[in-house]
Design a protein around this motif. Structure first.
Motif, PDB file in Angstrom:
ATOM      1  N   SER A   1       0.704  -1.016   0.052  1.00 13.56           N
ATOM      2  CA  SER A   1       0.197   0.230  -0.016  1.00 13.56           C
ATOM      3  C   SER A   1       0.996   1.360   0.326  1.00 13.56           C
ATOM      4  CB  SER A   1      -0.885   0.141   0.884  1.00 13.56           C
ATOM      5  OG  SER A   1      -2.054   1.218   1.631  1.00 13.56           O
ATOM      6  N   CYS A   2       0.143   2.178  -0.927  1.00 17.12           N
ATOM      7  CA  CYS A   2       1.400   3.224  -0.594  1.00 17.12           C
ATOM      8  C   CYS A   2       0.890   3.875  -0.062  1.00 17.12           C
ATOM      9  CB  CYS A   2       1.169   3.982  -2.595  1.00 17.12           C
ATOM     10  SG  CYS A   2       1.821   5.774  -3.111  1.00 17.12           S
ATOM     11  N   PRO A   3       2.074   4.289   0.770  1.00 20.96           N
ATOM     12  CA  PRO A   3       2.125   5.783   2.121  1.00 20.96           C
ATOM     13  C   PRO A   3       1.259   6.850   2.268  1.00 20.96           C
ATOM     14  CG  PRO A   3       3.825   4.871   2.054  1.00 20.96           C
ATOM     15  CD  PRO A   3       3.445   4.870   0.606  1.00 20.96           C
ATOM     16  N   HIS A   4       1.670   7.241   0.276  1.00 20.38           N
ATOM     17  CA  HIS A   4       0.243   8.584   0.311  1.00 20.38           C
ATOM     18  C   HIS A   4      -0.963   8.652   0.515  1.00 20.38           C
ATOM     19  CE1 HIS A   4      -0.517  11.734  -3.301  1.00 20.38           C
ATOM     20  NE2 HIS A   4       0.003  11.769  -2.334  1.00 20.38           N
ATOM     21  N   ALA A   5      -1.409   7.415  -0.361  1.00 18.67           N
ATOM     22  CA  ALA A   5      -3.035   7.757  -0.751  1.00 18.67           C
ATOM     23  C   ALA A   5      -3.471   6.027  -0.538  1.00 18.67           C
ATOM     24  CB  ALA A   5      -3.392   9.044  -1.359  1.00 18.67           C
ATOM     25  N   GLY A   6      -2.207   5.319  -0.572  1.00 17.71           N
ATOM     26  CA  GLY A   6      -2.730   3.555  -0.181  1.00 17.71           C
ATOM     27  C   GLY A   6      -3.138   2.813  -1.496  1.00 17.71           C
ATOM     28  N   CYS A   7      -3.005   3.697  -2.438  1.00 20.71           N
ATOM     29  CA  CYS A   7      -2.983   3.095  -4.280  1.00 20.71           C
ATOM     30  C   CYS A   7      -2.331   1.579  -3.781  1.00 20.71           C
ATOM     31  CB  CYS A   7      -2.654   3.662  -5.274  1.00 20.71           C
ATOM     32  SG  CYS A   7      -3.922   5.143  -5.943  1.00 20.71           S
ATOM     33  N   SER A   8      -1.818   0.831  -4.344  1.00 17.71           N
ATOM     34  CA  SER A   8      -1.456  -0.215  -4.505  1.00 17.71           C
ATOM     35  C   SER A   8      -0.003  -0.271  -5.309  1.00 17.71           C
ATOM     36  CB  SER A   8      -1.679  -1.959  -4.688  1.00 17.71           C
ATOM     37  OG  SER A   8      -2.429  -2.303  -5.288  1.00 17.71           O
TER      38      SER A   8
ATOM     39  N   ARG B   1       7.141   1.757  -8.392  1.00 17.14           N
ATOM     40  CA  ARG B   1       6.357   2.596  -8.969  1.00 17.14           C
ATOM     41  C   ARG B   1       4.510   2.667  -8.153  1.00 17.14           C
ATOM     42  NH1 ARG B   1       3.340   3.725 -13.443  1.00 17.14           N
ATOM     43  NH2 ARG B   1       3.004   5.856 -13.918  1.00 17.14           N
ATOM     44  N   CYS B   2       3.872   3.893  -7.893  1.00 16.31           N
ATOM     45  CA  CYS B   2       2.401   3.511  -8.028  1.00 16.31           C
ATOM     46  C   CYS B   2       1.593   3.924  -9.191  1.00 16.31           C
ATOM     47  CB  CYS B   2       2.749   4.766  -6.478  1.00 16.31           C
ATOM     48  SG  CYS B   2       0.670   4.826  -6.205  1.00 16.31           S
ATOM     49  N   PRO B   3       1.141   3.208  -9.663  1.00 14.88           N
ATOM     50  CA  PRO B   3       0.033   3.431 -10.354  1.00 14.88           C
ATOM     51  C   PRO B   3      -0.349   4.977 -10.082  1.00 14.88           C
ATOM     52  CG  PRO B   3      -1.225   2.218  -9.259  1.00 14.88           C
ATOM     53  CD  PRO B   3       0.919   2.445  -8.542  1.00 14.88           C
ATOM     54  N   CYS B   4      -0.622   5.922  -8.712  1.00 11.57           N
ATOM     55  CA  CYS B   4      -2.167   6.722  -8.766  1.00 11.57           C
ATOM     56  C   CYS B   4      -1.236   7.854  -9.429  1.00 11.57           C
ATOM     57  CB  CYS B   4      -2.617   6.840  -7.475  1.00 11.57           C
ATOM     58  SG  CYS B   4      -3.513   4.915  -7.449  1.00 11.57           S
ATOM     59  N   HIS B   5      -0.266   8.480  -8.440  1.00 10.91           N
ATOM     60  CA  HIS B   5       0.418   9.845  -8.538  1.00 10.91           C
ATOM     61  C   HIS B   5       2.138   9.786  -8.824  1.00 10.91           C
ATOM     62  CE1 HIS B   5      -3.001  10.084  -5.235  1.00 10.91           C
ATOM     63  NE2 HIS B   5      -3.566  10.581  -6.835  1.00 10.91           N
ATOM     64  N   ASP B   6       2.255   8.342  -9.475  1.00 11.83           N
ATOM     65  CA  ASP B   6       3.665   8.904  -9.988  1.00 11.83           C
ATOM     66  C   ASP B   6       5.092   8.649  -8.728  1.00 11.83           C
ATOM     67  OD1 ASP B   6       2.461   8.209 -12.136  1.00 11.83           O
ATOM     68  OD2 ASP B   6       2.570   9.853 -12.982  1.00 11.83           O
ATOM     69  N   SER B   7       4.409   8.466  -7.600  1.00 11.52           N
ATOM     70  CA  SER B   7       5.711   8.120  -6.811  1.00 11.52           C
ATOM     71  C   SER B   7       6.331   7.107  -7.006  1.00 11.52           C
ATOM     72  CB  SER B   7       5.534   7.581  -4.826  1.00 11.52           C
ATOM     73  OG  SER B   7       4.897   9.164  -4.492  1.00 11.52           O
ATOM     74  N   LEU B   8       8.186   7.322  -6.397  1.00 11.05           N
ATOM     75  CA  LEU B   8       8.831   6.242  -6.726  1.00 11.05           C
ATOM     76  C   LEU B   8       9.914   5.988  -5.478  1.00 11.05           C
ATOM     77  CD1 LEU B   8      10.515   8.050 -10.414  1.00 11.05           C
ATOM     78  CD2 LEU B   8       8.267   5.928 -10.073  1.00 11.05           C
TER      79      LEU B   8
END
Ligand code: FES
Lengths: 608, 167
Positions: free
Chosen positions: B93-100, B111-118
């Motif tokens: 789970s991405c620590p930004h907003a919870g996408c996987s 890479r997070c598919p939501c807001h592109d965190s790397l």
């Protein structure tokens, strides 16, 4: 008749009410630009009607929401149409509301004494957006589930109250039944209630202050009825027509696909859903978040939108200054242009991202497959739709193959999911494994040592490979014919579904082939066991070759004496070393054998 | 006097149902996640030797309000061999907003598919512009007898630089 109406009027006074409603003065006569309010009221009316009927078939819990929506969409009479209208109208209303809002600002209709009505209108806009945000989750599909996770996590970064707000919204520490019950209560109870109050206030105040007449007035004043009512009715009809066009767009544009509103696979917290996106009119906020690194997120998620909303609220006051009205218009125009630009950026980023495209395709594939499984005669088990997908070879097989097999094997040159693995293949290509064609390739001197078969393995120069290259290559036409029978016989051991017809048709050929193997005229049983125990067998058993049981045993322990024994190359012992559980092995094997439920079959094969 | 009494009486009458309602509304604040123990997620043999992360579902008994479902996925982790038998686990789970987050094998990063965190292969933030405020959430791991990999599965609050468990 008249006496009846008189009687009624005497008891209720309805005539003055109707008069009041219909004879409102329209300054400057009826005009098309006055239709917005009525068109929107009509839209809300449609949402109430369709929503109430949807409610009669919807069940808000994690184990039944998706299932009940599936049932509405696919089984109930006109269910798809009802969903389609509710969904498309929600989209259209958002657009209409924004247009109406623009008109109000441009016309300066927020100026005194209409400030409060302007705020009512803004409140209505907010409630409608909240309705669509809450409604997005209700089908409890992957799309809604993941979008809601993001939305509620963003609510969670609000300073101080964030974590509490989030928890009260989602109804617990994690998303589940209570997220649905709460979102549903908001969507069907609190928010519509608020909407009614706001609309009542909006219309009351609107009537109190009258229309903001568009200057110059072209005609004399007219009552609301009948000319303006006619225009409003035509506008409502146009709105309904637009909604129908939206619903039937897949047919009109020829793009195909299901009609109504889409429904992706059931929510599953353990299944990555890389195609997660909010409804298109929230995309600009979604895109905005990309530009706020680290803890500055709160600026993009809370502060900036908060400032924007505050300015909107302050418009009536700002409008009092000489330049204020201009400022309001410029502010609104910039805001909308910015939102449009962000939306386009988000779309562009997704269009250009191969990962997103793959994720989208996979999501569509799963959604389609779910419809097939849920529609099978076995139907949806009490454990819910998600378990059907988890037990389906057609969906899970390729995933498991890509994850555990494709570092060496290929499936039609790919990793099973359409990707090409980084490293070159170093074991057989398993697409069509145990079919006659596949075996013919294995027994083909030109192909046996290529990477499609033994090429990448240490069996590349093993006994079988040598036999094929040295002896099969010198077969006489008569021997070749015998070989065809042998291949058919071995392939028939697998009992493949896709070959069932051919196996029945060629029963004689297969029987002859078996004889050839048994009498060892082709030297198969020198190494392989066939139809009887063989202590000295040094190569994989041919009895039941490629059958479900055989493959499960092979994958489970390729180094077993029944298969490669000590000569096993690098293949993991998937069951013996607990790399995969029995269920997963079964799923890969079923998928390799092309054995999954197909629509129209009498029973689902998904669960063996 | 009468006006005052009327106000008090009406408020008192209305306060009862509202208070009961608020009790239910805010009930989730007083609820806590159970469990928190180690769960068996995989075996060493299932992890690529070259240290490539691999995703595994975390299967446990899921308690959701009134229902208790044993043996269902409650989340997922990336497991990766570090050296030999040491294993690292990251919550997907991405620590930004919870996408996987996805693992990009070609670029060797998450890479997070939501807001592109790397994130780097160890979960660390590799790009200062990443929306995520902290690295991927590492979880405690135990490699037990027979190469069984056990993970203490936890979720953490999204959007904060600190790693705050959801309790
Ligand atoms: S949720 Fe991962 S970057 Fe936003």
């Amino acid at each position: 008749m008249n006496r009846l109406f008189d009687w009624l009027d005497h008891r209720t006074g309805y005539r003055s009410l109707v008069h009041e409603a219909l004879h409102e003065n329209v300054p400057g006569g009826s005009r098309w630009r006055y239709i917005w309010g009525s068109a929107l009221t009509f839209g809300i009316f449609v949402q109430f009607i369709t929503g109430l009927f949807l409610w009669m078939a919807y069940s808000p819990s994690a184990g039944s929401a998706w299932e009940s929506v599936y049932y509405i969409q696919n089984e109930m009479t006109a269910g798809w149409l009802l969903r389609g209208i509710h969904h498309s109208m929600a989209q259209l209303m958002t657009v209409l509301l924004v247009l109406h809002f623009m008109q109000v600002v441009i016309d300066g209709a927020y100026k005194a004494p209409r400030e409060i009505n302007f705020w009512f209108g803004l409140g209505l806009l907010g409630v409608v957006l909240a309705l669509s945000l809450t409604g997005y989750l209700l089908p409890w599909d992957q799309k809604g589930y993941w979008a809601t996770r993001v939305a509620t996590n963003i609510a969670g970064v609000t300073p101080l109250i964030g974590p509490w707000v989030q928890r009260i919204l989602i109804g617990g520490p994690d998303y589940g039944h209570h997220t649905l019950t709460r979102f549903f209560a908001l969507h069907a109870g609190w928010l519509p209630g608020l909407l009614v109050v706001l609309i009542a206030g909006h219309i009351y105040l609107f009537r109190k202050h009258g229309l903001t007449a568009a200057e110059p007035r072209r005609k004399a004043d007219e009552p609301f009825w009948p000319d303006q009512v006619l225009k409003d009715a035509v506008a409502s009809l146009a709105v309904m027509a637009a909604v129908l066009v939206m619903i039937f767009w897949p047919r009109i544009s020829g793009a195909g696909g299901p009609l109504g509103a889409d429904l992706s696979a059931p929510a599953d917290p353990s299944e990555l859903y890389s195609a997660a996106r909010p409804e298109w009119y929230f995309l600009f906020l979604f895109q905005l978040l990309k530009y706020f690194p680290g803890e500055s997120e709160v600026w993009g998620a809370i502060v900036l939108p908060g400032v924007g909303i505050s300015i909107l609220l302050a418009m009536p006051f700002l409008g009092r200054w000489r330049l204020g009205h201009r400022f309001n218009i410029v502010f609104l125009a910039t805001g909308l242009a910015g939102a449009a630009a962000l939306t386009l950026l988000a779309w562009r980023a997704d269009r250009l991202s191969p990962e997103f495209q793959v994720a989208r395709r996979m999501a569509d594939r799963e959604a389609e497959r779910m419809m097939v499984l849920a529609g099978s005669p076995l139907g949806i088990p009490p454990s819910g739709g998600a378990s059907l997908l988890r037990q389906d070879p057609f969906i899970q097989g390729p995933k498991l193959f890509a994850k555990h097999c494709s570092s060496c094997h290929r499936w039609g040159g790919e990793d099973g999911q359409g990707g090409i693995p980084r490293d070159p293949a170093s074991a057989a290509d398993l697409k069509g494994f145990a079919t006659r064609e596949w075996l013919a390739g294995l027994l083909d001197p030109a192909r046996v040592a290529t990477s499609n078969y033994f090429g990448g393995t240490k069996l590349s120069d093993g006994k079988m490979s040598r036999f094929v290259r040295k002896e099969v290559s010198r077969f006489t036409p008569a021997q070749r014919e015998e070989l065809t029978g042998v291949l058919a016989a071995i392939s028939a051991e697998a009992g493949l579904r896709g070959q069932a017809k051919a196996d029945r048709r060629d029963a004689a050929l297969i029987a002859r082939g078996r004889e050839v193997i048994r009498t060892d005229s082709m030297r198969c049983t020198e190494c392989h066991a066939f139809r009887k125990a063989d202590e000295d067998a040094s190569a994989p058993e041919l009895t039941g070759y490629g059958s479900r049981e055989w493959l499960i045993a092979l994958v489970g322990d390729p180094a077993h004496a029944r298969f490669y024994g000590k000569r096993n190359d690098r293949m993991p012992r998937f069951a013996a070393d607990q790399v995969l559980d029995a269920e997963s092995i079964g799923l890969v094997v079923d998928w390799l054998r092309g054995d999954w439920y197909e629509p129209g079959e009498p029973h689902a094969r998904a669960s063996h | 006097m009468a006006a005052c009494c009327a106000a008090v009486a009406a408020t008192a009458a209305a306060a009862v149902p509202v208070a009961a309602g608020l009790g239910v509304l805010t009930d989730p604040v007083r609820r806590h996640v159970g469990g928190g123990g180690f769960l068996k997620v995989a075996t060493l043999a299932a992890l690529p030797e070259d240290g490539t992360p691999r995703k595994f579902p975390v299967v446990a008994t899921r308690v959701d309000a009134w229902s208790r479902s044993p043996g269902v996925p409650v989340g997922a982790v990336y497991l990766r061999r570090v050296q030999g038998a040491r294993v690292e686990a990251l919550n997907v789970s991405c620590p930004h907003a919870g996408c996987s987050v996805d693992f990009d094998a070609d670029r060797h990063q998450f890479r997070c598919p939501c807001h592109d965190s790397l994130f780097g292969i160890d979960g660390g933030i590799t790009d200062r512009r990443s929306p995520s405020a902290r690295p991927l959430d590492a979880l405690e791991v135990q490699v037990r007898e027979g190469g069984e990999v056990w993970v203490r599965f936890q979720n953490f609050r999204a959007g904060t630089a600190q790693k705050i468990p959801i309790a």
